[in-house]
Scaffold this motif. Structure first.
Motif, PDB file in Angstrom:
ATOM      1  N   UNK A 238     -73.825 -65.549   5.735  1.00  7.43           N
ATOM      2  CA  UNK A 238     -73.419 -66.580   4.946  1.00  7.43           C
ATOM      3  C   UNK A 238     -72.914 -66.598   3.841  1.00  7.43           C
ATOM      4  N   UNK A 239     -71.496 -67.934   3.488  1.00  6.31           N
ATOM      5  CA  UNK A 239     -70.633 -68.215   2.021  1.00  6.31           C
ATOM      6  C   UNK A 239     -71.692 -68.236   1.232  1.00  6.31           C
ATOM      7  N   UNK A 240     -71.418 -67.889   0.011  1.00  3.21           N
ATOM      8  CA  UNK A 240     -71.802 -68.247  -1.337  1.00  3.21           C
ATOM      9  C   UNK A 240     -71.229 -68.405  -2.565  1.00  3.21           C
ATOM     10  N   UNK A 241     -71.486 -69.375  -3.025  1.00  2.00           N
ATOM     11  CA  UNK A 241     -70.411 -69.319  -4.857  1.00  2.00           C
ATOM     12  C   UNK A 241     -71.379 -70.104  -5.942  1.00  2.00           C
ATOM     13  N   UNK A 242     -70.768 -69.530  -6.855  1.00  2.50           N
ATOM     14  CA  UNK A 242     -71.409 -69.730  -8.249  1.00  2.50           C
ATOM     15  C   UNK A 242     -70.974 -71.459  -8.327  1.00  2.50           C
ATOM     16  N   UNK A 243     -71.847 -72.176  -8.906  1.00  2.00           N
ATOM     17  CA  UNK A 243     -71.541 -73.547  -9.510  1.00  2.00           C
ATOM     18  C   UNK A 243     -70.724 -73.184 -10.638  1.00  2.00           C
ATOM     19  N   UNK A 244     -69.813 -73.889 -11.170  1.00  2.00           N
ATOM     20  CA  UNK A 244     -69.236 -73.754 -11.903  1.00  2.00           C
ATOM     21  C   UNK A 244     -68.085 -75.071 -12.619  1.00  2.00           C
ATOM     22  N   UNK A 245     -68.486 -75.513 -14.121  1.00  2.00           N
ATOM     23  CA  UNK A 245     -67.435 -76.540 -14.633  1.00  2.00           C
ATOM     24  C   UNK A 245     -65.968 -76.839 -13.860  1.00  2.00           C
ATOM     25  N   UNK A 246     -65.500 -77.980 -13.684  1.00  2.00           N
ATOM     26  CA  UNK A 246     -64.586 -78.361 -13.354  1.00  2.00           C
ATOM     27  C   UNK A 246     -63.579 -77.924 -14.259  1.00  2.00           C
ATOM     28  N   UNK A 247     -62.461 -77.087 -12.892  1.00  2.00           N
ATOM     29  CA  UNK A 247     -61.204 -76.387 -13.783  1.00  2.00           C
ATOM     30  C   UNK A 247     -61.138 -74.774 -14.052  1.00  2.00           C
ATOM     31  N   UNK A 248     -62.061 -74.280 -13.754  1.00  2.00           N
ATOM     32  CA  UNK A 248     -62.436 -73.098 -13.322  1.00  2.00           C
ATOM     33  C   UNK A 248     -62.779 -72.727 -12.168  1.00  2.00           C
ATOM     34  N   UNK A 249     -61.741 -72.195 -11.615  1.00  2.00           N
ATOM     35  CA  UNK A 249     -61.411 -71.802 -10.721  1.00  2.00           C
ATOM     36  C   UNK A 249     -62.429 -70.343 -10.588  1.00  2.00           C
ATOM     37  N   UNK A 250     -62.648 -69.375 -10.843  1.00  2.00           N
ATOM     38  CA  UNK A 250     -63.417 -68.103 -10.758  1.00  2.00           C
ATOM     39  C   UNK A 250     -63.368 -67.564 -11.923  1.00  2.00           C
ATOM     40  N   UNK A 251     -64.419 -66.433 -12.260  1.00  2.00           N
ATOM     41  CA  UNK A 251     -64.304 -65.145 -12.271  1.00  2.00           C
ATOM     42  C   UNK A 251     -64.544 -64.076 -12.386  1.00  2.00           C
ATOM     43  N   UNK A 252     -64.482 -64.070 -13.750  1.00  2.00           N
ATOM     44  CA  UNK A 252     -64.050 -61.621 -13.266  1.00  2.00           C
ATOM     45  C   UNK A 252     -64.876 -61.176 -12.187  1.00  2.00           C
ATOM     46  N   UNK A 253     -64.706 -60.507 -11.051  1.00  2.00           N
ATOM     47  CA  UNK A 253     -66.018 -60.305 -10.092  1.00  2.00           C
ATOM     48  C   UNK A 253     -66.802 -59.313 -11.063  1.00  2.00           C
ATOM     49  N   UNK A 254     -67.026 -58.457 -12.549  1.00  2.00           N
ATOM     50  CA  UNK A 254     -67.924 -58.148 -12.941  1.00  2.00           C
ATOM     51  C   UNK A 254     -69.177 -59.028 -13.786  1.00  2.00           C
ATOM     52  N   UNK A 255     -68.488 -60.511 -14.005  1.00  2.00           N
ATOM     53  CA  UNK A 255     -69.155 -61.447 -14.491  1.00  2.00           C
ATOM     54  C   UNK A 255     -69.872 -61.978 -13.425  1.00  2.00           C
ATOM     55  N   UNK A 256     -68.511 -62.038 -12.429  1.00  2.00           N
ATOM     56  CA  UNK A 256     -69.913 -63.046 -10.697  1.00  2.00           C
ATOM     57  C   UNK A 256     -71.165 -62.185 -10.267  1.00  2.00           C
ATOM     58  N   UNK A 257     -70.776 -61.028 -10.910  1.00  2.00           N
ATOM     59  CA  UNK A 257     -71.576 -59.934 -10.430  1.00  2.00           C
ATOM     60  C   UNK A 257     -72.738 -60.345 -11.363  1.00  2.00           C
ATOM     61  N   UNK A 258     -73.131 -60.056 -12.364  1.00  2.00           N
ATOM     62  CA  UNK A 258     -73.872 -59.996 -12.774  1.00  2.00           C
ATOM     63  C   UNK A 258     -74.680 -61.176 -13.227  1.00  2.00           C
ATOM     64  N   UNK A 259     -73.825 -62.543 -12.387  1.00  2.00           N
ATOM     65  CA  UNK A 259     -75.219 -63.545 -12.128  1.00  2.00           C
ATOM     66  C   UNK A 259     -75.117 -63.767 -10.987  1.00  2.00           C
ATOM     67  N   UNK A 260     -74.903 -63.478  -9.802  1.00  2.00           N
ATOM     68  CA  UNK A 260     -75.148 -63.090  -8.446  1.00  2.00           C
ATOM     69  C   UNK A 260     -76.263 -62.417  -8.126  1.00  2.00           C
ATOM     70  N   UNK A 261     -76.681 -61.240  -8.973  1.00  2.00           N
ATOM     71  CA  UNK A 261     -77.319 -60.209  -9.120  1.00  2.00           C
ATOM     72  C   UNK A 261     -78.569 -61.228  -9.522  1.00  2.00           C
ATOM     73  N   UNK A 262     -78.631 -61.727 -10.461  1.00  2.00           N
ATOM     74  CA  UNK A 262     -79.963 -62.150 -11.978  1.00  2.00           C
ATOM     75  C   UNK A 262     -80.277 -63.378 -10.415  1.00  2.00           C
ATOM     76  N   UNK A 263     -79.873 -64.204  -9.645  1.00  2.00           N
ATOM     77  CA  UNK A 263     -79.845 -64.660  -8.854  1.00  2.00           C
ATOM     78  C   UNK A 263     -80.539 -65.019  -7.796  1.00  2.00           C
ATOM     79  N   UNK A 264     -80.307 -63.577  -7.586  1.00  2.00           N
ATOM     80  CA  UNK A 264     -81.065 -63.226  -6.173  1.00  2.00           C
ATOM     81  C   UNK A 264     -82.127 -62.293  -6.309  1.00  2.00           C
ATOM     82  N   UNK A 265     -82.240 -61.523  -7.094  1.00  2.00           N
ATOM     83  CA  UNK A 265     -83.319 -60.997  -8.320  1.00  2.00           C
ATOM     84  C   UNK A 265     -83.876 -61.742  -8.857  1.00  2.00           C
ATOM     85  N   UNK A 266     -83.898 -63.248  -8.882  1.00  2.00           N
ATOM     86  CA  UNK A 266     -84.867 -63.964  -9.272  1.00  2.00           C
ATOM     87  C   UNK A 266     -85.787 -64.593  -7.977  1.00  2.00           C
ATOM     88  N   UNK A 267     -84.743 -64.491  -6.822  1.00  2.00           N
ATOM     89  CA  UNK A 267     -85.351 -65.035  -5.298  1.00  2.00           C
ATOM     90  C   UNK A 267     -87.211 -64.815  -5.014  1.00  2.00           C
TER      91      UNK A 267
END
Length: 267
Positions: A238-267
């Motif tokens: 599956x391809x997944x994304x962290x929804x972000x506000x319009x105009x922001x194209x991406x997060x630093x990979x470490x910041x993205x990892x923090x958000x994604x790890x939290x969401x995976x762990x809370x499943x």
């Protein structure tokens, strides 16, 4: 008990493990050749020794001896006691945390051993910045991930900067390098993991929705510049994304990892 050896000559051959720590290429060659890595700072040195890594030697200013007394009592490795000025001359930077240790690397575990019993793992493809690798390890440890797998070209988790940023999480979180980059994701799926590629692809689904009900998750992160390779992105389940506000194209990979790890762990 460690042997305390006072050194006043910056050219002393016994300090070879600690020379030119800012020269990344030189350090990669030296550490690979001698099977060593360096830990910096009282907490990180203690965690490395407590994790079972054998000390080759220590380098520290006199004021740090008491704080690491129990660590020094647990080994017979030499402890080179130097002034802070000499430590800076040898290493190439101000050792403001006061203590360094040179430790022997352990053989990397087999992939099957790392995956045994794991429910949540991180898979890193070609993340070349040592700071980012260390930060991702710290995120994984903080949110209860069980292991980290690295593609062959990923930065070394045991490089001094990675260890420092991870605050020693590289010692507690099992990890290894993938033996076969091309077949890595199919191998994980055959082992029962749902592979989730974090991407900006237009067909990616919000990660918080994608993880609901999944038992074993492999969260796949790509390089700092271009993200995941086309092969890994297309091959992931599956391809997944962290929804972000319009105009922001991406997060630093470490910041993205923090958000994604939290969401995976809370499943």
């Amino acid at each position: 008990m460690a042997r305390l050896i006072e050194i006043t000559d910056p050219a002393d051959a016994r300090l070879a493990d600690y020379r030119d720590l800012r020269d990344v290429q030189l350090r990669k060659h030296l550490e690979a050749e001698h099977g060593l890595f360096l830990a910096e700072g009282e907490k990180v040195v203690r965690r490395a020794v407590e994790a079972g890594f054998a000390a080759r030697s220590f380098l520290m200013a006199p004021r740090w001896l008491a704080g690491l007394g129990e660590v020094l009592d647990s080994t017979d490795a030499p402890c080179y006691v130097v002034s802070e000025e000499l430590a800076e001359e040898v290493t190439g930077f101000h050792v403001h945390r006061g203590a360094l240790a040179s430790l022997a690397r352990k053989p990397l575990p087999d992939l099957a051993d790392v995956l045994a019993g794991a429910r949540s793992i991180l898979v890193l493809e070609d993340i070349v910045d040592h700071t980012n690798v260390g930060a991702i390890f710290r995120c994984g440890a903080a949110f209860g991930f069980d292991a980290v797998l690295l593609a062959p070209r990923c930065a070394d988790p045991l490089y001094r900067r990675s260890i420092k940023v991870a605050m020693g999480a590289v010692f507690s979180l099992p990890w290894t390098r993938l033996p076969d980059w091309a077949e890595a994701l199919p191998t994980l799926e055959a082992a029962g993991f749902s592979t989730l590629a974090l991407t900006l692809a237009p067909d990616a689904e919000p990660i918080e929705q994608a993880v609901v009900g999944l038992e074993r998750v492999a969260l796949v992160l790509g390089s700092e510049g271009h993200g995941l390779s086309a092969r890994w992105e297309q091959r992931a389940g599956r391809r997944v994304i962290i929804p972000m506000a319009p105009g922001v194209d991406s997060l630093n990979v470490a910041a993205a990892a923090a958000v994604a790890c939290y969401l995976v762990s809370s499943r």
